[in-house]
Design an enzyme around this catalytic site. Structure first.
Site, PDB file in Angstrom:
ATOM      1  N   ALA A 203       0.861  -1.191   0.000  1.00  0.00           N
ATOM      2  CA  ALA A 203       0.000   0.000   0.000  1.00  0.00           C
ATOM      3  C   ALA A 203       0.890   1.232   0.000  1.00  0.00           C
ATOM      4  O   ALA A 203       1.815   1.326   0.809  1.00  0.00           O
ATOM      5  CB  ALA A 203      -0.892   0.001   1.243  1.00  0.00           C
ATOM      6  N   HIS A 204       0.646   2.131  -0.925  1.00  0.00           N
ATOM      7  CA  HIS A 204       1.439   3.366  -0.936  1.00  0.00           C
ATOM      8  C   HIS A 204       0.705   4.539  -1.544  1.00  0.00           C
ATOM      9  O   HIS A 204       1.207   5.646  -1.560  1.00  0.00           O
ATOM     10  CB  HIS A 204       2.733   3.150  -1.737  1.00  0.00           C
ATOM     11  N   ARG A 205      -0.481   4.311  -2.098  1.00  0.00           N
ATOM     12  CA  ARG A 205      -1.223   5.354  -2.812  1.00  0.00           C
ATOM     13  C   ARG A 205      -1.438   6.535  -1.871  1.00  0.00           C
ATOM     14  O   ARG A 205      -1.915   6.349  -0.751  1.00  0.00           O
ATOM     15  CB  ARG A 205      -2.549   4.725  -3.155  1.00  0.00           C
ATOM     16  N   HIS A 206      -1.128   7.742  -2.339  1.00  0.00           N
ATOM     17  CA  HIS A 206      -1.181   8.884  -1.421  1.00  0.00           C
ATOM     18  C   HIS A 206      -2.582   9.096  -0.858  1.00  0.00           C
ATOM     19  O   HIS A 206      -2.743   9.395   0.322  1.00  0.00           O
ATOM     20  CB  HIS A 206      -0.601  10.144  -2.092  1.00  0.00           C
ATOM     21  N   ASP A 279      -2.859  -1.564  -3.192  1.00  0.00           N
ATOM     22  CA  ASP A 279      -3.436  -0.427  -3.911  1.00  0.00           C
ATOM     23  C   ASP A 279      -2.523  -0.025  -5.069  1.00  0.00           C
ATOM     24  O   ASP A 279      -2.674   1.025  -5.672  1.00  0.00           O
ATOM     25  CB  ASP A 279      -3.728   0.757  -2.973  1.00  0.00           C
TER      26      ASP A 279
END
Ligand code: UD1
Ligand code: UDP
Length: 363
Positions: A203-206, A279
């Site tokens: 998960a890394h989506r801003h 994500d």
């Protein structure tokens, strides 16, 4: 036909690697321009080492910053390089700030642009990536659409000339490296895991991790899924996510939060996972190609092909919704076919580049 291959982040290095290899194989004149958007060893150099990629000719070292800071540094830096070492075409891949800024710089200098992975749309303009890909598509001369859906998205925006469905280079990369990963990576053994006994999470989506409530939702979901399925949950966390977890004081219980993996470790871990929760764009594609069920912690996806073939389910970030999706996907038979092409996208793309006919050329 001199090609400048511009890249700046983890997924761009991985998805451009088959194109770099193709340039080497065909002995085409090219150079690599790295913007330095990603710079930590585990987000950058590890991929050059593992994929045996040639050294970059230019590195702008732009690093992190606000969107405007990062974009403006890339814009000015790419303009300098292209002016001093003028290529016939600039290739960009995907939807990062690197892609938008580099294509804008090339466009202003009248250098032809080829967009690899053109035509993806989430139709969600709150995502910085959506704006980046729309801008890049509209100023590109050659658009390499991975799928027929992507070609149709471009046609809806009036972009038809210069578009070719080539497949996605992610398939080339998976095919080129899967066996090598199987031989080289010992991470599963080192972590004491067995195939199909764990869930792999990224998960890394801003819009997810920079929102305290969504981040909390994803963390609760990981904890609950581990508890209820009895499977181990392994979470190699992107640096952005590590920072947000620290700031919010969240430390997921019974979830192994670890440093990002190199590509060989990640690919092998992904191919033997029981399920993937993510994500990420690239991870949705790879899971689908590898026959591993995926739950996407977003409300939309610019990879609808994965959902259409039954490989992926959208679940947002609400823990209960994610749990329902996980159970549904665990019970689904992984018998879909890969919608992203035959693994020969890079060769197709470089053939088109060599022929050199673009959207803005006279008919
Ligand atoms: C960027 C892309 C995103 C892509 C992702 C791939 C944009 C707008 N976003 O997001 O589309 O999915 O890359 O991973 O272009 N950081 C480090 N080391 C690094 C890189 C980043 O510590 O090597 C940390 C910094 O604190 C930085 C943060 O991560 O502020 C975010 O990095 P940034 O490149 O701005 O965006 P990503 O979230 O990586
Ligand atoms: N990846 C990796 N190590 C990790 C997580 C991901 O090598 O710990 C690879 C993965 O195989 C995929 C790519 O990174 O090819 C996806 O990048 P990311 O999720 O950062 O970006 P996105 O695809 O969402 O733009």
């Amino acid at each position: 036909m001199k090609t400048a291959i511009v890249l700046g982040t983890r997924p761009e290095i991985i998805k451009m690697s088959p194109i770099i290899r193709e340039c080497e194989r065909k002995r085409l004149p090219y150079y690599i321009l790295h913007t330095g958007q990603h710079y930590s060893y585990e987000m950058d150099k590890v991929f050059f080492e593992e994929l045996s990629l040639p050294t970059v000719k230019y590195n702008l070292d732009v690093g992190s910053g606000s969107h405007a800071q990062q974009t403006s540094k890339i814009l000015a830096g790419v303009e300098n390089v292209l002016s001093a070492d003028r290529p016939d075409i600039v290739l960009v891949q995907g939807d990062t700030n690197t892609v938008m800024a580099a294509s804008l710089a090339a466009s202003k200098l009248g250098v032809r642009i080829g967009h690899v992975e053109a035509g993806l749309r989430s139709y969600d303009r709150t995502m910085p990536e959506e704006v980046n890909r729309v801008v890049a598509d509209h100023i590109s001369d050659m658009l390499f659409a991975p799928t027929e859906d992507a070609r149709k998205n471009l046609a809806k925006e009036g972009i038809e000339r210069g578009v070719t469905v080539t497949g996605n280079t992610v398939v080339d990369a998976v095919n080129e490296n899967r066996r090598i990963a199987e031989e080289r990576s010992k991470l599963m053994e080192n972590l004491g895991l067995k195939a199909k006994d764990y869930i792999l999470v990224t998960a890394h989506r801003h819009e997810n991790v920079d929102s305290p409530s969504r981040l909390k939702g994803m963390v609760e979901a990981m904890e609950a899924v581990g508890r209820e399925t009895g499977l181990s949950v392994i979470f190699p966390a992107h640096p952005r996510t590590q920072n947000r977890l620290k700031e919010s004081g969240l430390s997921p219980r019974n979830v192994s939060v670890v440093q990002p993996f190199g590509y060989m470790d990640f690919l092998r871990m992904e191919s033997h996972a029981r399920l993937v929760m993510t994500d990420s764009g690239g991870v949705q594609e790879e899971a689908c190609i590898l026959g591993v069920p995926c739950v996407t912690m977003r409300e939309n996806t610019e990879r609808p092909e994965t959902v259409a073939v039954g490989a992926n389910m959208l679940a947002g970030t609400d823990p209960e919704r994610i749990q329902v999706a996980v159970w549904a996907m665990l019970n689904r038979k992984a018998s879909w076919s890969n919608p992203f092409g035959d693994g020969r996208s890079a060769s197709r793309i470089m053939d088109l580049v060599e022929k050199g006919r673009g959207r803005f050329d006279a008919q």
